[in-house]
Design a protein around this motif. Structure first.
Motif, PDB file in Angstrom:
ATOM      1  N   THR A  13       0.829  -1.200   0.000  1.00 27.43           N
ATOM      2  CA  THR A  13       0.000   0.000   0.000  1.00 27.43           C
ATOM      3  C   THR A  13       0.867   1.253   0.000  1.00 27.43           C
ATOM      4  OG1 THR A  13      -0.136   0.034   2.415  1.00 27.43           O
ATOM      5  CG2 THR A  13      -1.881  -1.153   1.231  1.00 27.43           C
ATOM      6  N   VAL A  14       0.220   2.359  -0.323  1.00 22.14           N
ATOM      7  CA  VAL A  14       0.822   3.694  -0.244  1.00 22.14           C
ATOM      8  C   VAL A  14      -0.024   4.501   0.725  1.00 22.14           C
ATOM      9  CG1 VAL A  14       1.423   5.789  -1.504  1.00 22.14           C
ATOM     10  CG2 VAL A  14       1.675   3.555  -2.614  1.00 22.14           C
ATOM     11  N   GLY A  15       0.590   5.105   1.714  1.00 20.89           N
ATOM     12  CA  GLY A  15      -0.151   5.881   2.707  1.00 20.89           C
ATOM     13  C   GLY A  15      -0.965   6.993   2.070  1.00 20.89           C
ATOM     14  N   THR A  16      -2.197   7.204   2.542  1.00 23.51           N
ATOM     15  CA  THR A  16      -3.067   8.220   1.961  1.00 23.51           C
ATOM     16  C   THR A  16      -2.688   9.630   2.403  1.00 23.51           C
ATOM     17  OG1 THR A  16      -4.680   8.167   3.779  1.00 23.51           O
ATOM     18  CG2 THR A  16      -4.961   6.547   1.989  1.00 23.51           C
ATOM     19  N   GLY A  17      -1.953   9.736   3.505  1.00 23.36           N
ATOM     20  CA  GLY A  17      -1.659  11.051   4.065  1.00 23.36           C
ATOM     21  C   GLY A  17      -2.667  11.486   5.109  1.00 23.36           C
ATOM     22  N   TYR A  18      -3.697  10.670   5.343  1.00 26.77           N
ATOM     23  CA  TYR A  18      -4.729  10.951   6.334  1.00 26.77           C
ATOM     24  C   TYR A  18      -4.804   9.764   7.291  1.00 26.77           C
ATOM     25  CZ  TYR A  18      -5.969  14.376   2.785  1.00 26.77           C
ATOM     26  OH  TYR A  18      -5.914  15.395   1.870  1.00 26.77           O
ATOM     27  N   ALA A  19      -4.423   9.998   8.553  1.00 28.95           N
ATOM     28  CA  ALA A  19      -4.339   8.902   9.520  1.00 28.95           C
ATOM     29  C   ALA A  19      -5.679   8.199   9.694  1.00 28.95           C
ATOM     30  CB  ALA A  19      -3.840   9.438  10.868  1.00 28.95           C
ATOM     31  N   GLY A  20      -6.768   8.962   9.755  1.00 22.51           N
ATOM     32  CA  GLY A  20      -8.088   8.355   9.938  1.00 22.51           C
ATOM     33  C   GLY A  20      -8.475   7.456   8.785  1.00 22.51           C
TER      34      GLY A  20
END
Length: 274
Positions: free
Chosen positions: A33-40
């Protein structure tokens, strides 16, 4: 006569059983995966981010409004990790605005936009598949409002075969159609101090998500300016002696221009203007 079961097949491999996904759990095993930049948002997505090598379908009422705020942090992270990689836009409804994307830390020189004739869905689908096969491309964003399930299945296979990040944007009416996308979202704009985008997770590898997520996808500088503006307006109202809640005035008639609530609204408008 029955043959004896070999010893190495008599009992299941407990290690392999640990990789079995159960429908009541959030899938994450062996998922890149690639992090969305939004923790929630990361917390509710299998693997903790956007699945690479898979089709991500994003439904939205109006194309070109909210998608950049949602995907830009991941694209910026990919560019930082591989500066030579390209992001390909297929069928974008509007010409990307460089300063706005630059504020989101995107390098416009690494964006390649492909346009087709209005209504020429086959050309856009072909361009999307070709982009997924290009070694220099690390992500494809495709606006395909007229794509069908069979078309999306081919794109899903291509994204998986070449391990590319693929976003396909479609209108909300597509929610009634079947889709091979392992991740399917619906994004709706909202007016809220805590955020500006409601994200409904329609489909994921895991149990249904009961409530939508509220995300603040505005650039950091813009969010800071809005917060400062709200705080300045609040202080001005306090200095002017205007209470935040006025239950005694809510029920007053508004028919007369001399009504106290009219005067109060005029004062508030005057403060906001300045």
């Amino acid at each position: 006569m029955l043959s004896p079961i070999p010893a190495d097949r008599a009992s299941p491999d407990l290690g392999s059983l640990s990789q079995v996904w159960r429908a009541g759990e959030l899938g994450s095993a062996s998922l890149q995966t690639v992090g969305t930049g939004y923790a929630g948002l990361d917390q509710v997505l299998p693997g903790g981010g956007w699945p690479q090598g898979a089709l991500i379908e994003l439904l939205q009422p109006q194309a070109g409004v909210h998608e950049w705020g949602l995907v830009a942090p991941a694209l910026a992270a990919l560019q930082a990790e591989a500066p030579g990689g390209l992001t390909v836009l297929v069928g974008a409804p509007w010409l990307p605005f460089g300063p706005a994307l630059g504020a989101r830390r995107l390098n416009m020189q690494r964006l390649l936009s492909v346009y087709g004739k209005p209504g020429d869905a086959p050309s856009l689908l072909w361009a999307t598949r070709e982009a997924l096969q290009c070694a220099d491309v690390h992500c494809v964003l495709a606006w395909l409002p007229d794509a069908r399930s069979a078309h999306l299945r081919r794109l899903q296979i291509a994204a998986h075969s070449h391990n590319k990040l693929l976003f396909v944007f479609r209108p909300p009416r597509a929610q009634q159609e079947s889709s091979p996308a392992p991740l399917r979202l619906l994004a709706e704009g909202t007016v809220n101090e805590a955020g500006n985008l409601l994200v409904h997770v329609l489909k994921r590898r895991g149990p249904p998500l009961a409530a939508p997520l509220l995300l603040d996808t505005r650039p950091a500088r813009l969010a800071a300016l809005l917060a400062a503006s709200r705080e300045r307006a609040r202080r001005q109202r306090e200095e002017a002696g205007i209470p935040l809640l006025l239950p005694s005035l809510v029920s007053l008639p508004l028919s007369s221009p001399r009504s106290p609530i009219h005067a109060l609204l005029d004062r508030i408008a005057h403060l906001d203007h300045h």
